[in-house]
Design a protein around this motif. Sequence first.
Motif, PDB file in Angstrom:
ATOM      1  N   GLY A  47     116.076  16.473 -40.945  1.00  0.00           N
ATOM      2  CA  GLY A  47     114.715  15.966 -40.901  1.00  0.00           C
ATOM      3  C   GLY A  47     113.767  16.969 -40.309  1.00  0.00           C
ATOM      4  N   ASP A  48     112.548  16.519 -40.049  1.00  0.00           N
ATOM      5  CA  ASP A  48     111.543  17.462 -39.558  1.00  0.00           C
ATOM      6  C   ASP A  48     111.078  17.174 -38.145  1.00  0.00           C
ATOM      7  N   SER A  49     111.684  16.212 -37.467  1.00  0.00           N
ATOM      8  CA  SER A  49     111.223  15.843 -36.131  1.00  0.00           C
ATOM      9  C   SER A  49     112.291  16.131 -35.074  1.00  0.00           C
ATOM     10  N   ILE A  50     111.935  16.970 -34.123  1.00  0.00           N
ATOM     11  CA  ILE A  50     112.855  17.269 -33.021  1.00  0.00           C
ATOM     12  C   ILE A  50     113.122  16.010 -32.194  1.00  0.00           C
ATOM     13  N   ASP A  51     112.212  15.049 -32.246  1.00  0.00           N
ATOM     14  CA  ASP A  51     112.408  13.780 -31.535  1.00  0.00           C
ATOM     15  C   ASP A  51     113.696  13.084 -31.972  1.00  0.00           C
ATOM     16  N   MET A  52     114.163  13.375 -33.189  1.00  0.00           N
ATOM     17  CA  MET A  52     115.406  12.767 -33.680  1.00  0.00           C
ATOM     18  C   MET A  52     116.571  13.075 -32.745  1.00  0.00           C
ATOM     19  N   LEU A  53     116.540  14.233 -32.117  1.00  0.00           N
ATOM     20  CA  LEU A  53     117.629  14.628 -31.231  1.00  0.00           C
ATOM     21  C   LEU A  53     117.597  13.883 -29.908  1.00  0.00           C
ATOM     22  N   HIS A  54     116.419  13.450 -29.517  1.00  0.00           N
ATOM     23  CA  HIS A  54     116.243  12.858 -28.192  1.00  0.00           C
ATOM     24  C   HIS A  54     116.284  11.328 -28.172  1.00  0.00           C
ATOM     25  N   ASN A  55     115.668  10.686 -29.165  1.00  0.00           N
ATOM     26  CA  ASN A  55     115.472   9.244 -29.044  1.00  0.00           C
ATOM     27  C   ASN A  55     116.574   8.391 -29.656  1.00  0.00           C
ATOM     28  N   GLY A  56     117.482   8.987 -30.386  1.00  0.00           N
ATOM     29  CA  GLY A  56     118.605   8.224 -30.917  1.00  0.00           C
ATOM     30  C   GLY A  56     118.244   7.262 -32.034  1.00  0.00           C
ATOM     31  N   SER A  57     117.034   7.378 -32.597  1.00  0.00           N
ATOM     32  CA  SER A  57     116.623   6.442 -33.643  1.00  0.00           C
ATOM     33  C   SER A  57     117.203   6.819 -35.007  1.00  0.00           C
ATOM     34  N   ALA A  58     117.561   8.068 -35.186  1.00  0.00           N
ATOM     35  CA  ALA A  58     118.091   8.513 -36.467  1.00  0.00           C
ATOM     36  C   ALA A  58     119.619   8.428 -36.454  1.00  0.00           C
ATOM     37  N   VAL A  59     120.170   8.275 -37.625  1.00  0.00           N
ATOM     38  CA  VAL A  59     121.616   8.210 -37.763  1.00  0.00           C
ATOM     39  C   VAL A  59     122.146   9.614 -38.033  1.00  0.00           C
ATOM     40  N   ALA A  60     123.127  10.006 -37.265  1.00  0.00           N
ATOM     41  CA  ALA A  60     123.746  11.314 -37.436  1.00  0.00           C
ATOM     42  C   ALA A  60     125.025  11.191 -38.230  1.00  0.00           C
ATOM     43  N   ILE A  61     125.420  12.284 -38.852  1.00  0.00           N
ATOM     44  CA  ILE A  61     126.740  12.342 -39.462  1.00  0.00           C
ATOM     45  C   ILE A  61     127.557  13.356 -38.664  1.00  0.00           C
ATOM     46  N   GLU A  62     128.857  13.178 -38.658  1.00  0.00           N
ATOM     47  CA  GLU A  62     129.715  14.143 -37.980  1.00  0.00           C
ATOM     48  C   GLU A  62     129.799  15.363 -38.874  1.00  0.00           C
ATOM     49  N   GLY A  63     129.405  16.493 -38.321  1.00  0.00           N
ATOM     50  CA  GLY A  63     129.389  17.720 -39.095  1.00  0.00           C
ATOM     51  C   GLY A  63     130.135  18.832 -38.395  1.00  0.00           C
ATOM     52  N   ILE A  64     130.161  19.971 -39.054  1.00  0.00           N
ATOM     53  CA  ILE A  64     130.804  21.147 -38.477  1.00  0.00           C
ATOM     54  C   ILE A  64     130.012  22.388 -38.879  1.00  0.00           C
ATOM     55  N   VAL A  65     129.746  23.218 -37.894  1.00  0.00           N
ATOM     56  CA  VAL A  65     129.092  24.496 -38.143  1.00  0.00           C
ATOM     57  C   VAL A  65     130.184  25.548 -38.223  1.00  0.00           C
ATOM     58  N   VAL A  66     130.234  26.239 -39.343  1.00  0.00           N
ATOM     59  CA  VAL A  66     131.231  27.283 -39.569  1.00  0.00           C
ATOM     60  C   VAL A  66     130.503  28.626 -39.530  1.00  0.00           C
TER      61      VAL A  66
END
Length: 110
Positions: A47-66
């Motif tokens: 998404g485009d909002s850094i707030d997503m990381l802080h407020n917990g309103s968005a749903v995350a998926i389990e990912g992996i950075v390679v």
Amino acid sequence: MDNMRETGVLKVLADFNISEQHIVINPNDGFDIGLMMTEAPVSLFLGDSIDMLHNGSAVAIEGIVVQKNECRLGTVELSSRSLERIGSPGSVRLHLLPSSPRPRLLISPA
């Protein structure tokens, strides 16, 4: 208290062959956000909002950075579907917020 780190602007390469959970970057770009492991599990947000990381309103998926040396510096490889979810931009930034049990990673259009 906020120790979020972010990459510079990264050129996007869409890949039909990788899953939505995988993000491939060059190790030097990974170092910019504090990643030291070849593969790092993350909670992935698109998404485009850094707030997503802080407020917990968005749903995350389990990912992996390679991190792969074969990935050009300044480039990120994403699944085509992930890219579509953020509007298919030509470039993005990665924002990493350390948290438990896994860091939170936001991929946002640049």
